[in-house]
Design a protein around this motif. Sequence first.
Motif, PDB file in Angstrom:
ATOM      1  N   MET A   5      37.918  41.711 -10.402  1.00 58.82           N
ATOM      2  CA  MET A   5      37.845  43.158 -10.208  1.00 58.82           C
ATOM      3  C   MET A   5      36.736  43.758 -11.051  1.00 58.82           C
ATOM      4  SD  MET A   5      39.486  45.060  -8.105  1.00 58.82           S
ATOM      5  CE  MET A   5      38.186  46.212  -7.697  1.00 58.82           C
ATOM      6  N   ASP A   6      36.487  43.200 -12.204  1.00 60.30           N
ATOM      7  CA  ASP A   6      35.394  43.701 -13.040  1.00 60.30           C
ATOM      8  C   ASP A   6      34.059  43.550 -12.319  1.00 60.30           C
ATOM      9  OD1 ASP A   6      34.311  44.608 -15.696  1.00 60.30           O
ATOM     10  OD2 ASP A   6      33.376  42.632 -15.634  1.00 60.30           O
ATOM     11  N   TRP A   7      33.855  42.396 -11.679  1.00 57.64           N
ATOM     12  CA  TRP A   7      32.611  42.167 -10.939  1.00 57.64           C
ATOM     13  C   TRP A   7      32.498  43.121  -9.755  1.00 57.64           C
ATOM     14  CZ3 TRP A   7      31.344  40.670  -5.946  1.00 57.64           C
ATOM     15  CH2 TRP A   7      30.012  40.275  -5.740  1.00 57.64           C
ATOM     16  N   VAL A   8      33.617  43.354  -9.061  1.00 56.00           N
ATOM     17  CA  VAL A   8      33.609  44.265  -7.908  1.00 56.00           C
ATOM     18  C   VAL A   8      33.164  45.659  -8.340  1.00 56.00           C
ATOM     19  CG1 VAL A   8      35.054  45.458  -6.211  1.00 56.00           C
ATOM     20  CG2 VAL A   8      35.319  42.996  -6.560  1.00 56.00           C
ATOM     21  N   LEU A   9      33.702  46.147  -9.456  1.00 55.42           N
ATOM     22  CA  LEU A   9      33.333  47.484  -9.916  1.00 55.42           C
ATOM     23  C   LEU A   9      31.872  47.546 -10.337  1.00 55.42           C
ATOM     24  CD1 LEU A   9      36.451  48.748 -11.915  1.00 55.42           C
ATOM     25  CD2 LEU A   9      35.914  48.966  -9.483  1.00 55.42           C
ATOM     26  N   GLN A  10      31.353  46.472 -10.894  1.00 53.49           N
ATOM     27  CA  GLN A  10      29.929  46.444 -11.231  1.00 53.49           C
ATOM     28  C   GLN A  10      29.077  46.558  -9.972  1.00 53.49           C
ATOM     29  OE1 GLN A  10      28.901  43.031 -13.656  1.00 53.49           O
ATOM     30  NE2 GLN A  10      30.690  43.312 -14.952  1.00 53.49           N
ATOM     31  N   GLN A  11      29.489  45.861  -8.910  1.00 50.32           N
ATOM     32  CA  GLN A  11      28.749  45.929  -7.652  1.00 50.32           C
ATOM     33  C   GLN A  11      28.888  47.297  -6.992  1.00 50.32           C
ATOM     34  OE1 GLN A  11      26.777  43.201  -7.011  1.00 50.32           O
ATOM     35  NE2 GLN A  11      27.694  42.650  -8.978  1.00 50.32           N
ATOM     36  N   ALA A  12      30.011  47.954  -7.221  1.00 51.56           N
ATOM     37  CA  ALA A  12      30.270  49.247  -6.590  1.00 51.56           C
ATOM     38  C   ALA A  12      29.490  50.384  -7.242  1.00 51.56           C
ATOM     39  CB  ALA A  12      31.761  49.568  -6.640  1.00 51.56           C
ATOM     40  N   ARG A  13      29.131  50.247  -8.503  1.00 54.33           N
ATOM     41  CA  ARG A  13      28.468  51.356  -9.191  1.00 54.33           C
ATOM     42  C   ARG A  13      27.228  51.810  -8.425  1.00 54.33           C
ATOM     43  NH1 ARG A  13      28.736  53.659 -14.312  1.00 54.33           N
ATOM     44  NH2 ARG A  13      26.838  54.732 -14.945  1.00 54.33           N
ATOM     45  N   PRO A  14      27.064  53.114  -8.244  1.00 53.81           N
ATOM     46  CA  PRO A  14      27.835  54.201  -8.858  1.00 53.81           C
ATOM     47  C   PRO A  14      29.060  54.657  -8.069  1.00 53.81           C
ATOM     48  CG  PRO A  14      25.970  55.115  -7.688  1.00 53.81           C
ATOM     49  CD  PRO A  14      25.853  53.632  -7.544  1.00 53.81           C
ATOM     50  N   VAL A  15      29.101  54.391  -6.761  1.00 57.28           N
ATOM     51  CA  VAL A  15      30.147  54.997  -5.931  1.00 57.28           C
ATOM     52  C   VAL A  15      30.771  53.971  -4.993  1.00 57.28           C
ATOM     53  CG1 VAL A  15      30.655  56.717  -4.174  1.00 57.28           C
ATOM     54  CG2 VAL A  15      29.004  57.244  -5.953  1.00 57.28           C
ATOM     55  N   MET A  16      32.096  53.983  -4.947  1.00 56.03           N
ATOM     56  CA  MET A  16      32.837  53.218  -3.951  1.00 56.03           C
ATOM     57  C   MET A  16      33.449  54.212  -2.960  1.00 56.03           C
ATOM     58  SD  MET A  16      35.699  50.248  -4.426  1.00 56.03           S
ATOM     59  CE  MET A  16      36.725  51.197  -5.572  1.00 56.03           C
ATOM     60  N   PRO A  17      32.894  54.323  -1.755  1.00 50.00           N
ATOM     61  CA  PRO A  17      33.451  55.276  -0.787  1.00 50.00           C
ATOM     62  C   PRO A  17      34.897  54.921  -0.432  1.00 50.00           C
ATOM     63  CG  PRO A  17      31.290  54.490  -0.083  1.00 50.00           C
ATOM     64  CD  PRO A  17      31.706  53.630  -1.235  1.00 50.00           C
ATOM     65  N   VAL A  18      35.721  55.939  -0.345  1.00 51.99           N
ATOM     66  CA  VAL A  18      37.101  55.789   0.117  1.00 51.99           C
ATOM     67  C   VAL A  18      37.124  56.273   1.564  1.00 51.99           C
ATOM     68  CG1 VAL A  18      39.492  56.466  -0.232  1.00 51.99           C
ATOM     69  CG2 VAL A  18      37.995  56.111  -2.217  1.00 51.99           C
ATOM     70  N   LEU A  19      37.334  55.356   2.496  1.00 44.60           N
ATOM     71  CA  LEU A  19      37.171  55.641   3.917  1.00 44.60           C
ATOM     72  C   LEU A  19      38.509  55.892   4.597  1.00 44.60           C
ATOM     73  CD1 LEU A  19      34.539  52.859   4.713  1.00 44.60           C
ATOM     74  CD2 LEU A  19      34.161  55.180   3.838  1.00 44.60           C
ATOM     75  N   VAL A  20      38.626  57.057   5.205  1.00 42.18           N
ATOM     76  CA  VAL A  20      39.807  57.409   5.994  1.00 42.18           C
ATOM     77  C   VAL A  20      39.392  57.298   7.464  1.00 42.18           C
ATOM     78  CG1 VAL A  20      41.560  59.154   6.459  1.00 42.18           C
ATOM     79  CG2 VAL A  20      40.551  58.980   4.168  1.00 42.18           C
ATOM     80  N   ILE A  21      39.771  56.203   8.110  1.00 46.46           N
ATOM     81  CA  ILE A  21      39.291  55.901   9.460  1.00 46.46           C
ATOM     82  C   ILE A  21      40.429  56.058  10.460  1.00 46.46           C
ATOM     83  CG2 ILE A  21      38.176  54.196  10.940  1.00 46.46           C
ATOM     84  CD1 ILE A  21      37.017  52.909   8.412  1.00 46.46           C
ATOM     85  N   GLU A  22      40.270  56.997  11.375  1.00 43.26           N
ATOM     86  CA  GLU A  22      41.285  57.260  12.386  1.00 43.26           C
ATOM     87  C   GLU A  22      40.994  56.543  13.705  1.00 43.26           C
ATOM     88  OE1 GLU A  22      40.991  61.460  12.533  1.00 43.26           O
ATOM     89  OE2 GLU A  22      42.050  61.783  10.636  1.00 43.26           O
TER      90      GLU A  22
END
Length: 216
Positions: A5-22
Amino acid sequence: MNLSMDWVLQQARPVMPVLVIEDVALAADLARALYAGGIRVMEVTLRTPHALEALAEIHRELPEVILGAGTLIHTEQFQEARDAGAHFAVSPGCTPRLVAAAEDARMPYLPGVMTPSEVLLALEYGYRSLKLFPANGSGAVKMLKSLKGPFTGIRFCPTGGITQENLLNFLSLPNVACVGGTWIAPPSLIRARAWDQITQLAREARELAGSLEHTA
């Protein structure tokens, strides 16, 4: 993928979009628009009836994207998300049953916290990358500053109240790895198929964060 999870957050910086897909039919185009804007990590929130199908569609069409499943509040959702192609799991809170479900599914897990007691609970389970939720404005910034002292080595991804206007207030904090939010790809733009606008919002967020890095 064998991820932390630490690596994932490093890759996500600066923003991890939260997607609401209908609408599943829009999932791949949405992911492509974000990818074109420099986004490599995305969270599909399981708030809609077809969210798992949308997640699976993105995984099929853009296997290079690091995909998370968000708003996991039931234990069975962890294995369902993994089967759909999710690489990691995100919850708004942290409970013993959710932690056990994440371990059973062998998924990197980003549990949600808001208070020092909740941070301590997550630490007891070995989690050092945490989601701060909800991150409502200046109060959340003050909370993160307060948590830095007693909780060294903990990295947060604040979500639930992040906007382009307050983005830098959070990213400037040393214990914030990245932020999460829906403003980059709001449901209104998704329904309108405004892919160019979504790409531009992603680019603007990255450029804003880049300006912060250059002045650090």
